[in-house]
Design a protein around this motif. Structure first.
Motif, short mmCIF file in Angstrom:
data_model
loop_
_atom_site.label_atom_id
_atom_site.label_comp_id
_atom_site.label_asym_id
_atom_site.label_seq_id
_atom_site.Cartn_x
_atom_site.Cartn_y
_atom_site.Cartn_z
N PRO A 109 -19.34 20.01 -60.29
CA PRO A 109 -19.37 20.95 -59.15
C PRO A 109 -18.28 20.63 -58.14
O PRO A 109 -18.51 20.01 -57.10
CB PRO A 109 -20.76 20.73 -58.56
N GLU A 110 -17.07 21.09 -58.43
CA GLU A 110 -15.90 20.73 -57.64
C GLU A 110 -16.01 21.19 -56.19
O GLU A 110 -15.68 20.43 -55.26
CB GLU A 110 -14.63 21.33 -58.26
N PHE A 111 -16.48 22.41 -55.96
CA PHE A 111 -16.58 22.91 -54.59
C PHE A 111 -17.54 22.05 -53.77
O PHE A 111 -17.27 21.73 -52.62
CB PHE A 111 -17.06 24.37 -54.60
N GLY A 112 -18.66 21.66 -54.38
CA GLY A 112 -19.61 20.79 -53.70
C GLY A 112 -19.01 19.44 -53.35
O GLY A 112 -19.27 18.88 -52.28
N LEU A 113 -18.19 18.92 -54.25
CA LEU A 113 -17.52 17.64 -53.98
C LEU A 113 -16.60 17.74 -52.77
O LEU A 113 -16.56 16.84 -51.92
CB LEU A 113 -16.71 17.21 -55.21
N TRP A 114 -15.86 18.86 -52.67
CA TRP A 114 -14.89 18.98 -51.58
C TRP A 114 -15.56 19.26 -50.23
O TRP A 114 -15.12 18.70 -49.21
CB TRP A 114 -13.86 20.06 -51.89
N ILE A 115 -16.62 20.06 -50.19
CA ILE A 115 -17.26 20.29 -48.89
C ILE A 115 -17.98 19.02 -48.43
O ILE A 115 -18.05 18.74 -47.23
CB ILE A 115 -18.23 21.49 -48.91
N GLN A 116 -18.48 18.23 -49.37
CA GLN A 116 -19.05 16.94 -49.01
C GLN A 116 -17.98 16.03 -48.41
O GLN A 116 -18.22 15.35 -47.40
CB GLN A 116 -19.63 16.29 -50.27
N ALA A 117 -16.80 16.03 -49.01
CA ALA A 117 -15.69 15.22 -48.50
C ALA A 117 -15.28 15.65 -47.10
O ALA A 117 -14.99 14.82 -46.23
CB ALA A 117 -14.50 15.31 -49.45
N ILE A 118 -15.26 16.95 -46.86
CA ILE A 118 -14.85 17.47 -45.55
C ILE A 118 -15.84 17.06 -44.47
O ILE A 118 -15.45 16.58 -43.40
CB ILE A 118 -14.70 19.01 -45.61
N VAL A 119 -17.15 17.22 -44.74
CA VAL A 119 -18.16 16.84 -43.74
C VAL A 119 -18.12 15.33 -43.48
O VAL A 119 -18.18 14.89 -42.32
CB VAL A 119 -19.57 17.28 -44.21
N ALA A 120 -18.01 14.53 -44.54
CA ALA A 120 -17.93 13.08 -44.37
C ALA A 120 -16.70 12.69 -43.55
O ALA A 120 -16.75 11.79 -42.70
CB ALA A 120 -17.91 12.39 -45.72
N SER A 121 -15.59 13.39 -43.77
CA SER A 121 -14.35 13.11 -43.03
C SER A 121 -14.50 13.47 -41.56
O SER A 121 -14.00 12.75 -40.67
CB SER A 121 -13.18 13.88 -43.65
N ILE A 122 -15.18 14.58 -41.28
CA ILE A 122 -15.43 14.96 -39.88
C ILE A 122 -16.26 13.89 -39.19
O ILE A 122 -16.00 13.52 -38.03
CB ILE A 122 -16.13 16.33 -39.82
N LEU A 123 -17.25 13.35 -39.90
CA LEU A 123 -18.07 12.28 -39.33
C LEU A 123 -17.23 11.03 -39.10
O LEU A 123 -17.43 10.31 -38.11
CB LEU A 123 -19.26 11.97 -40.25
N CYS A 124 -16.28 10.76 -39.99
CA CYS A 124 -15.37 9.62 -39.78
C CYS A 124 -14.58 9.80 -38.50
O CYS A 124 -14.44 8.87 -37.69
CB CYS A 124 -14.39 9.51 -40.95
N LEU A 125 -14.04 11.00 -38.28
CA LEU A 125 -13.23 11.27 -37.10
C LEU A 125 -14.05 11.27 -35.82
O LEU A 125 -13.58 10.87 -34.76
CB LEU A 125 -12.52 12.62 -37.26
N SER A 126 -15.31 11.74 -35.93
CA SER A 126 -16.14 11.85 -34.74
C SER A 126 -16.53 10.50 -34.19
O SER A 126 -16.83 10.36 -33.00
CB SER A 126 -17.41 12.65 -35.05
#
Length: 484
Positions: free
Chosen positions: A366-383
């Protein structure tokens, strides 16, 4: 007439070793190297330090053995989400899936990624969290600082996500290799630690092993705690051990890609959690054999393993632990990233998540699921909020574990006809014990550390309107006539 290509399917490429390494690798991140400092500050004795890890290990083994029945009944991608849906309904399952996406999995991925960067800084200082690259002003006087460590953690998340989009075989190769490496490294650290055994330190640490008391700001230990306060202190201390032992259920999310899911998922849960529990308890016994309690409690930035390694190996000890944690967190994040997207995939199949998440790419993932998970995790990293999120992960995770174990009792009554190749060990006693212990843990946190609980409950409650919005959208799609 050209036929349309057959839709991609998940590939059954994971065996028992792969499943076991996913369990162990997802559990072991940076926690075992750090959280014992906070535990000692809470409970103040060697006996209760070890007991906290033993209690958590017992709970983890108990819930894992119980999950074996559910994994054998429903050997599908999605794991715990599927179990909650079958035992209760889509609503309860969605609340779990939403919490998993918003806090549990993505917050853990962010925290583990930043831990990788922090220890990488021992080898290359410019990637330190203290190296602020730029700042962003928002809401007037508030400032968001972006450090090199945060950017490195995001790069790590995107790298592992990209690798996992290429197929489960790529992800399993990284997982098995890095998990075996960190297991051997931890085993070596424990052996060398006992080789450096200091009898005077051991005797001092274990002379009053069962007196439970807090640590004062000056490094001295306070008076003994009353029974109710002691229970609260143990529960708060267990926040760290439960977080360090969490993610053991990741193998249930990828059941659809196991070669023999009805058998191997349950065995992977047992072997993986047993291996990690033995290592965690042994590592903490080793800490008490080389470090005075005061040194454990006051270790710089809570890095107990670094302090122990300096005693064991001398000056090079810091570098050894830094490498070990980098290997550990790299493998841990790979397991979290690999498994997490399978939950969103199952939710999308039920119309409870972005529709595109329910599709597989050519590699069967599930490639799309992998990428949206990465985006949310990255936002949490930045926050920078991942640390605060982790305080509530243990409460939310245990709350859903308890609901899932109760689901075993429900399904025994509700669906007795389903084949159960494996049944929960010592049912109903062990599952009932876990439910009692889990509820006690959650209740004690509500009483003694409410700030660890109400933010998590708010995240769960936000899922309620989101569920009804998703259901309304599904209904609208069903009512819209198809066009030719």
């Amino acid at each position: 007439m050209n036929e349309s290509p057959a839709p991609a399917k998940m590939k059954h490429e994971l065996g028992l070793l792969d499943g076991t390494m996913l369990v162990a690798g997802s559990m072991i991140g940076s926690g075992i190297f750090i959280v014992s400092a906070d535990i000692i500050r809470r409970v103040g004795s060697s006996g209760w330090l070890i007991s906290t890890w033993v209690i958590t290990g017992f709970m983890t083994l108990t819930v894992a053995l119980s999950y074996g029945e559910l994994s054998a009944m429903f050997p599908k991608a999605g794991g715990q989400y599927i179990y909650l849906k079958e035992a209760y309904n889509k609503f309860v399952a969605f609340l779990y899936g939403w919490s998993f996406f918003a806090v549990i999995q993505t917050g853990t991925i962010a925290a583990v990624g930043v831990a990788f960067s922090k220890f990488m800084a021992y080898l290359y200082q410019p990637v330190s969290e203290t190296n602020i690259l730029f700042s962003i002003n928002y809401w007037g006087d508030k400032v968001l600082n972006i450090s090199a460590a945060q950017l490195v953690s995001i790069a790590l998340i995107f790298l592992l996500t990209f690798i996992n989009t290429k197929g489960v075989k790529s992800g399993k190769l990284i997982q098995t290799t890095f998990t075996l490496t960190k297991l051997l490294s931890l085993f070596g650290l424990i052996v060398f630690g006992f080789w450096a055994f200091k009898s005077e330190v051991w005797n001092a640490n274990w002379s009053n092993a069962w007196n439970i008391h807090s640590l004062n700001a000056d490094g001295s230990f306070g008076s003994n705690l009353t029974i109710d306060m002691a229970l609260g202190a143990i529960a708060i201390a267990m926040v760290g051990t439960i977080f360090s032992s969490d993610a053991w259920n990741n193998v249930t999310f990828i059941a659809g890609e196991m070669k023999n899911p009805k058998k191997d998922v349950a065995l992977s849960l047992f072997f993986g959690t047993l291996i990690v529990t033995v290592i965690y308890v042994s590592a903490n016994v080793m800490y008490t054999a080389v470090l005075p309690l005061h040194d454990i409690a006051t270790a710089e930035r809570d890095r107990v393993a670094v302090a122990a390694s300096q005693v064991i190996f001398g000056g090079i000890g810091t570098m050894i632990i830094a490498l070990m944690i980098m290997i550990s967190t790299f493998g841990c994040n790979n397991g979290l990233i690999l498994a997490g997207a399978r939950v969103y995939y199952s939710m999308a199949k039920d119309g409870l998540f972005f529709k595109r998440t329910g599709t597989l790419n050519k590699a069967g993932v599930p490639e799309f699921g992998l990428w949206i998970q990465a985006i949310v995790a990255s936002i949490l990293c930045l926050s920078g909020e991942y640390g605060n999120l982790l305080d509530m992960i243990s409460f939310v995770a245990v709350m859903f574990y308890v609901l899932t174990i109760i689901g075993i009792f429900i399904l025994r009554k509700k669906r007795p006809e389903i084949e159960r190749p494996y049944k929960a060990f010592a049912y109903p006693v062990l599952p009932a014990i876990y439910v009692i212990m889990g509820l006690a843990f959650c209740l004690l946190l509500i009483i003694y550390k409410p700030e660890y609980t109400w933010p998590g409950l708010i995240v769960v409650l936000i899922g309620i309107p989101l569920y009804f919005i998703s259901q309304r959208n599904v209904k609208n799609e069903e009512e819209t006539p198809a066009t030719i």
